[in-house]
Design a protein around this motif. Structure first.
Motif, PDB file in Angstrom:
ATOM      1  N   ASP A   1      -3.923   3.366  -6.453  1.00 48.97           N
ATOM      2  CA  ASP A   1      -2.626   3.076  -7.071  1.00 48.97           C
ATOM      3  C   ASP A   1      -1.518   3.906  -6.428  1.00 48.97           C
ATOM      4  O   ASP A   1      -0.399   3.427  -6.229  1.00 48.97           O
ATOM      5  CB  ASP A   1      -2.678   3.367  -8.572  1.00 48.97           C
ATOM      6  N   ARG A   2      -1.824   5.150  -6.096  1.00 50.37           N
ATOM      7  CA  ARG A   2      -0.833   5.975  -5.415  1.00 50.37           C
ATOM      8  C   ARG A   2      -0.506   5.396  -4.032  1.00 50.37           C
ATOM      9  O   ARG A   2       0.647   5.426  -3.595  1.00 50.37           O
ATOM     10  CB  ARG A   2      -1.348   7.408  -5.274  1.00 50.37           C
ATOM     11  N   ALA A   3      -1.510   4.858  -3.369  1.00 49.63           N
ATOM     12  CA  ALA A   3      -1.265   4.217  -2.074  1.00 49.63           C
ATOM     13  C   ALA A   3      -0.329   3.026  -2.229  1.00 49.63           C
ATOM     14  O   ALA A   3       0.589   2.823  -1.422  1.00 49.63           O
ATOM     15  CB  ALA A   3      -2.585   3.784  -1.442  1.00 49.63           C
ATOM     16  N   ARG A   4      -0.529   2.231  -3.254  1.00 47.75           N
ATOM     17  CA  ARG A   4       0.348   1.078  -3.498  1.00 47.75           C
ATOM     18  C   ARG A   4       1.780   1.536  -3.777  1.00 47.75           C
ATOM     19  O   ARG A   4       2.741   0.920  -3.314  1.00 47.75           O
ATOM     20  CB  ARG A   4      -0.185   0.255  -4.661  1.00 47.75           C
ATOM     21  N   GLN A   5       1.909   2.612  -4.542  1.00 48.56           N
ATOM     22  CA  GLN A   5       3.242   3.143  -4.824  1.00 48.56           C
ATOM     23  C   GLN A   5       3.953   3.574  -3.541  1.00 48.56           C
ATOM     24  O   GLN A   5       5.147   3.316  -3.362  1.00 48.56           O
ATOM     25  CB  GLN A   5       3.146   4.345  -5.769  1.00 48.56           C
ATOM     26  N   LEU A   6       3.225   4.243  -2.680  1.00 45.66           N
ATOM     27  CA  LEU A   6       3.811   4.681  -1.413  1.00 45.66           C
ATOM     28  C   LEU A   6       4.174   3.494  -0.534  1.00 45.66           C
ATOM     29  O   LEU A   6       5.188   3.507   0.159  1.00 45.66           O
ATOM     30  CB  LEU A   6       2.842   5.610  -0.691  1.00 45.66           C
ATOM     31  N   ALA A   7       3.357   2.446  -0.580  1.00 43.04           N
ATOM     32  CA  ALA A   7       3.673   1.233   0.179  1.00 43.04           C
ATOM     33  C   ALA A   7       4.964   0.609  -0.313  1.00 43.04           C
ATOM     34  O   ALA A   7       5.786   0.126   0.477  1.00 43.04           O
ATOM     35  CB  ALA A   7       2.525   0.237   0.078  1.00 43.04           C
ATOM     36  N   GLU A   8       5.185   0.631  -1.609  1.00 41.07           N
ATOM     37  CA  GLU A   8       6.424   0.090  -2.163  1.00 41.07           C
ATOM     38  C   GLU A   8       7.634   0.883  -1.688  1.00 41.07           C
ATOM     39  O   GLU A   8       8.742   0.352  -1.607  1.00 41.07           O
ATOM     40  CB  GLU A   8       6.363   0.077  -3.692  1.00 41.07           C
ATOM     41  N   LEU A   9       7.428   2.155  -1.361  1.00 40.34           N
ATOM     42  CA  LEU A   9       8.515   2.981  -0.854  1.00 40.34           C
ATOM     43  C   LEU A   9       8.767   2.748   0.632  1.00 40.34           C
ATOM     44  O   LEU A   9       9.688   3.321   1.202  1.00 40.34           O
ATOM     45  CB  LEU A   9       8.203   4.467  -1.090  1.00 40.34           C
ATOM     46  N   GLY A  10       7.918   1.915   1.239  1.00 42.21           N
ATOM     47  CA  GLY A  10       8.112   1.594   2.655  1.00 42.21           C
ATOM     48  C   GLY A  10       7.192   2.322   3.608  1.00 42.21           C
ATOM     49  O   GLY A  10       7.339   2.199   4.833  1.00 42.21           O
ATOM     50  N   TYR A  11       6.224   3.082   3.090  1.00 47.82           N
ATOM     51  CA  TYR A  11       5.294   3.809   3.936  1.00 47.82           C
ATOM     52  C   TYR A  11       4.010   3.010   4.162  1.00 47.82           C
ATOM     53  O   TYR A  11       3.670   2.128   3.379  1.00 47.82           O
ATOM     54  CB  TYR A  11       4.937   5.165   3.313  1.00 47.82           C
TER      55      TYR A  11
ATOM     56  N   SER B   1       7.620  15.642 -10.067  1.00 47.60           N
ATOM     57  CA  SER B   1       6.917  15.988  -8.831  1.00 47.60           C
ATOM     58  C   SER B   1       6.882  14.803  -7.875  1.00 47.60           C
ATOM     59  O   SER B   1       6.975  14.987  -6.650  1.00 47.60           O
ATOM     60  CB  SER B   1       5.496  16.483  -9.135  1.00 47.60           C
ATOM     61  N   TRP B   2       6.760  13.586  -8.408  1.00 48.74           N
ATOM     62  CA  TRP B   2       6.778  12.405  -7.535  1.00 48.74           C
ATOM     63  C   TRP B   2       8.138  12.267  -6.860  1.00 48.74           C
ATOM     64  O   TRP B   2       8.238  11.975  -5.663  1.00 48.74           O
ATOM     65  CB  TRP B   2       6.452  11.163  -8.346  1.00 48.74           C
ATOM     66  N   ASN B   3       9.205  12.503  -7.601  1.00 48.46           N
ATOM     67  CA  ASN B   3      10.553  12.442  -7.016  1.00 48.46           C
ATOM     68  C   ASN B   3      10.760  13.556  -5.996  1.00 48.46           C
ATOM     69  O   ASN B   3      11.412  13.346  -4.966  1.00 48.46           O
ATOM     70  CB  ASN B   3      11.607  12.512  -8.120  1.00 48.46           C
ATOM     71  N   ASP B   4      10.210  14.738  -6.277  1.00 53.46           N
ATOM     72  CA  ASP B   4      10.299  15.830  -5.310  1.00 53.46           C
ATOM     73  C   ASP B   4       9.552  15.467  -4.029  1.00 53.46           C
ATOM     74  O   ASP B   4      10.009  15.777  -2.917  1.00 53.46           O
ATOM     75  CB  ASP B   4       9.733  17.115  -5.909  1.00 53.46           C
ATOM     76  N   MET B   5       8.405  14.807  -4.183  1.00 54.45           N
ATOM     77  CA  MET B   5       7.660  14.362  -3.011  1.00 54.45           C
ATOM     78  C   MET B   5       8.446  13.323  -2.221  1.00 54.45           C
ATOM     79  O   MET B   5       8.475  13.356  -0.981  1.00 54.45           O
ATOM     80  CB  MET B   5       6.312  13.771  -3.430  1.00 54.45           C
ATOM     81  N   LYS B   6       9.085  12.392  -2.906  1.00 54.26           N
ATOM     82  CA  LYS B   6       9.862  11.352  -2.218  1.00 54.26           C
ATOM     83  C   LYS B   6      10.960  11.970  -1.365  1.00 54.26           C
ATOM     84  O   LYS B   6      11.187  11.553  -0.223  1.00 54.26           O
ATOM     85  CB  LYS B   6      10.460  10.369  -3.233  1.00 54.26           C
ATOM     86  N   LYS B   7      11.637  12.959  -1.900  1.00 57.43           N
ATOM     87  CA  LYS B   7      12.693  13.632  -1.137  1.00 57.43           C
ATOM     88  C   LYS B   7      12.097  14.370   0.046  1.00 57.43           C
ATOM     89  O   LYS B   7      12.650  14.349   1.166  1.00 57.43           O
ATOM     90  CB  LYS B   7      13.457  14.599  -2.033  1.00 57.43           C
ATOM     91  N   PHE B   8      10.971  15.036  -0.165  1.00 63.43           N
ATOM     92  CA  PHE B   8      10.306  15.761   0.905  1.00 63.43           C
ATOM     93  C   PHE B   8       9.919  14.818   2.047  1.00 63.43           C
ATOM     94  O   PHE B   8      10.174  15.098   3.223  1.00 63.43           O
ATOM     95  CB  PHE B   8       9.068  16.455   0.335  1.00 63.43           C
ATOM     96  N   LEU B   9       9.318  13.678   1.711  1.00 66.03           N
ATOM     97  CA  LEU B   9       8.911  12.723   2.735  1.00 66.03           C
ATOM     98  C   LEU B   9      10.112  12.162   3.482  1.00 66.03           C
ATOM     99  O   LEU B   9      10.079  12.001   4.711  1.00 66.03           O
ATOM    100  CB  LEU B   9       8.102  11.581   2.101  1.00 66.03           C
ATOM    101  N   ALA B  10      11.166  11.855   2.745  1.00 66.45           N
ATOM    102  CA  ALA B  10      12.380  11.336   3.403  1.00 66.45           C
ATOM    103  C   ALA B  10      12.922  12.348   4.404  1.00 66.45           C
ATOM    104  O   ALA B  10      13.382  11.973   5.497  1.00 66.45           O
ATOM    105  CB  ALA B  10      13.429  10.984   2.350  1.00 66.45           C
ATOM    106  N   ASP B  11      12.874  13.622   4.044  1.00 66.48           N
ATOM    107  CA  ASP B  11      13.384  14.673   4.924  1.00 66.48           C
ATOM    108  C   ASP B  11      12.525  14.848   6.180  1.00 66.48           C
ATOM    109  O   ASP B  11      13.056  14.950   7.294  1.00 66.48           O
ATOM    110  CB  ASP B  11      13.476  15.995   4.178  1.00 66.48           C
ATOM    111  N   ILE B  12      11.220  14.867   6.008  1.00 66.40           N
ATOM    112  CA  ILE B  12      10.356  15.157   7.166  1.00 66.40           C
ATOM    113  C   ILE B  12      10.253  13.961   8.108  1.00 66.40           C
ATOM    114  O   ILE B  12       9.932  14.132   9.290  1.00 66.40           O
ATOM    115  CB  ILE B  12       8.947  15.606   6.746  1.00 66.40           C
ATOM    116  N   PHE B  13      10.539  12.766   7.603  1.00 73.35           N
ATOM    117  CA  PHE B  13      10.415  11.566   8.448  1.00 73.35           C
ATOM    118  C   PHE B  13      11.759  11.116   9.045  1.00 73.35           C
ATOM    119  O   PHE B  13      11.855  10.036   9.610  1.00 73.35           O
ATOM    120  CB  PHE B  13       9.803  10.424   7.650  1.00 73.35           C
ATOM    121  N   LYS B  14      12.786  11.951   8.916  1.00 75.17           N
ATOM    122  CA  LYS B  14      14.087  11.594   9.471  1.00 75.17           C
ATOM    123  C   LYS B  14      13.990  11.419  10.986  1.00 75.17           C
ATOM    124  O   LYS B  14      13.290  12.160  11.665  1.00 75.17           O
ATOM    125  CB  LYS B  14      15.110  12.685   9.147  1.00 75.17           C
TER     126      LYS B  14
END
Length: 273
Positions: free
Chosen positions: A81-91, A260-273
């Motif tokens: 389910d976490r994988a599906r959530q990340l896919a929805e975010l475009g990953y 924590s999920w929102n903190d992770m989303k920001k972290f991923l957005a930053d590292i993948f710039k």
């Protein structure tokens, strides 16, 4: 290879703490509409493995990869389910099979038996991770130059393990995982996000202090976030029932999960710039 002796007394207790399944009505459950999901099989060291990938649509345009290391219980629906959530975010998301054949376990004894070698001999975890990572090469939709890893409980500890050993990862996130102090980072280039419950009795103040000292001395860039009123396994909606069943101090915390999920989303957005 140095064995982390201080983990041994905790292994049985921690196996209890990583919850078995996500509730079907979890607030984290997402629609699979528009999400391509696949079981991917491969062989490593004479064993068969079956990981799970999820990505949005059928486009082969490369997208950043997030690899997910599950809880002690193996590749359960929660990790998928976490994988599906990340896919929805475009990953492009891959939930990694660590035990082989997509195996899940139902008892703390089984979980302890299967997970212990990864703590005692960290290179074992790296080899399984690398085998799954190699499978990504077969997917044009996966950007092999942009890979991060996240993990939960056992998986959180192993995500930090990977960051210490995989010099080309873009970043690593641990959710209520142990901190694996004692493995010297291979380099200081992999940024970390540690999501920790303030009331988590499975991660001691001494372990936190040792981790921070190790990271500071190695000049590793890390963000350590404590979530108020959060016990161990705070991201999994099934943890409250499991805590009651086994009389363990674990419970779901909706506010900490979402934050924590929102903190992770920001972290991923930053590292993948």
């Amino acid at each position: 290879m140095k064995i982390l002796h201080y983990f041994t007394p905790l292994l049985l207790l921690l196996a209890f703490s990583c919850t078995e399944k996500a509730a079907t009505d979890s607030q984290n459950s997402v629609s699979t509409k528009g999400i391509t999901t696949k079981d991917v099989t491969y062989n490593f060291n004479g064993n068969n493995y079956k990981s799970f990938v999820a990505y949005k649509g059928e486009s082969e345009e490369p997208r950043p990869v997030v690899m997910i290391i599950p809880e002690w219980w193996g590749l359960t629906d929660y990790a998928k389910d976490r994988a599906r959530q990340l896919a929805e975010l475009g990953y492009f998301a891959m939930a990694v099979d660590y035990y082989g054949d997509g195996k899940t376990v139902n008892t703390p004894e089984e979980a302890t038996k299967l997970s212990t070698p990864f703590y005692q001999i960290p290179i074992n975890a790296k080899q399984v991770f690398d085998a799954a990572r190699a499978r990504l090469l077969e997917f044009p939709a996966a950007n092999h130059n942009k890979i991060a890893v996240i993990g939960y409980c056992f998986g959180g500890a192993q995500a930090l393990n990977m960051a210490r050993q995989e010099s080309d990862l873009k970043g690593a996130v641990s959710f209520h995982g142990n901190l694996m102090t004692g493995i010297k980072p291979k380099n200081n280039n992999v940024p970390l996000l540690i999501c920790n419950g303030v009331d988590d009795t499975f991660v001691s103040a001494e372990e936190i202090a040792a981790f921070k000292k190790e990271m500071d001395s190695s000049h590793v860039k890390y963000t350590f976030i404590d979530y108020p009123n959060a016990l161990h396994s705070f991201t999994n909606p099934a943890s409250t029932a499991m805590g009651e069943k086994f009389e363990m101090k674990i419970a779901y915390n909706k506010a900490a999960d979402e934050k924590s999920w929102n903190d992770m989303k920001k972290f991923l957005a930053d590292i993948f710039k």
